[in-house]
Enzyme design. Structure first.
Site, PDB file in Angstrom:
ATOM      1  N   ASP A  21     -83.439   8.474 -29.610  1.00 55.14           N
ATOM      2  CA  ASP A  21     -84.033   8.571 -30.946  1.00 55.14           C
ATOM      3  C   ASP A  21     -82.956   8.479 -32.031  1.00 55.14           C
ATOM      4  O   ASP A  21     -82.020   9.274 -32.066  1.00 55.14           O
ATOM      5  CB  ASP A  21     -84.827   9.878 -31.070  1.00 55.14           C
ATOM      6  CG  ASP A  21     -85.953   9.951 -30.036  1.00 55.14           C
ATOM      7  OD1 ASP A  21     -86.471   8.885 -29.649  1.00 55.14           O
ATOM      8  OD2 ASP A  21     -86.291  11.062 -29.603  1.00 55.14           O
ATOM      9  N   ASP A  39     -77.990   7.340 -26.758  1.00 58.42           N
ATOM     10  CA  ASP A  39     -79.025   8.263 -27.174  1.00 58.42           C
ATOM     11  C   ASP A  39     -80.271   7.421 -27.458  1.00 58.42           C
ATOM     12  O   ASP A  39     -80.166   6.213 -27.709  1.00 58.42           O
ATOM     13  CB  ASP A  39     -78.546   8.991 -28.423  1.00 58.42           C
ATOM     14  CG  ASP A  39     -79.605   9.884 -29.011  1.00 58.42           C
ATOM     15  OD1 ASP A  39     -80.282  10.586 -28.246  1.00 58.42           O
ATOM     16  OD2 ASP A  39     -79.750   9.877 -30.247  1.00 58.42           O
TER      17      ASP A  39
HETATM   18 MG   LIG Z   1     -80.637  10.927 -31.742  1.00 59.57          MG
END
Ligand SMILES: [Mg+2]
Length: 209
Positions: free
Chosen positions: A27, A25
């Site tokens: 962020d 992922d």
């Molecule tokens: Mg995230």
């Protein structure tokens, strides 16, 4: 791939026999969570993230970023801002001798994407669309692959894509119990406080050979 999903691969990426892949992922995992990151000035690599990517690079494990970017369909920023942030991520990683082999991002959100339907649901995490597409791009076998995410939706997407497991790393999003509830026969979920701990867990599971 519908409009609203973008994919990029590293120039010269050589896809060989399907092997383990590492899926991150963005962020809260590769970069610090600041909420709808879209300005280069707000970009900070998360501590230990570049080391993890470099370890995968050195082990010949392809690395893909899979990222919900609903800020786009929310009208907060455009794909041009996304491209700028991604280019800066590449530059920062390069300073650490690390690189991403592919990235897939999805602009959709159920409350902000017009005519929301099954296709949008497939692509936006927790749907499996991005990890499955990224796996094809980088030549990864989902059954040998791992996700590192900070939200339950990352864990669910990895499970839906048929991955071996997921490391749920703590960030500003405190969803540990929900993520761990995805623990199931045939799918591993390992919690981690830091990216260094995530790195260690993946090493223990033989991701780097
Ligand atoms: Mg995230």
């Amino acid at each position: 791939m519908p409009a609203g999903v973008r994919a990029r691969t590293r120039p010269g990426l050589d896809v060989g026999i399907p092997r383990a892949g590492l899926f991150l992922d963005r962020d809260g995992v590769l970069v610090e969570e600041v909420g709808y990151l879209h300005k280069v000035a707000d970009l900070r690599l998360r501590k230990g993230a570049a080391d993890l990517v470099r370890a995968a690079n050195r082990a010949g494990v392809p690395v893909a970023l899979v990222s919900n970017q609903s800020g786009i369909d929310r009208g907060m920023y455009g794909w041009d801002a996304w491209e700028q942030v991604e280019a800066e991520i590449d530059a920062r990683l390069e300073r650490h001798g690390a690189w991403l082999d592919a990235r897939v991002a999805c602009a959709f959100h159920p409350e902000h994407t017009r005519a929301w339907g099954a296709e949008h649901e497939y692509w936006r995490k927790p749907g499996p669309g991005m990890p499955l597409h990224a796996a094809r791009l980088i030549g990864a076998d989902p059954r040998l692959s791992w996700m590192v995410g900070d939200m339950a939706s990352d864990v669910v997407a990895a499970k839906g894509a048929g991955f071996t497991g997921a490391v749920h790393v703590l960030s500003l999003h405190g969803q540990r119990d929900e993520a761990l509830s995805q623990l199931n026969r045939g799918f591993l979920v390992r919690p981690a406080e830091t990216m260094a701990e995530a790195h260690q867990i993946l090493a223990e599971h033989g991701v780097f050979g």
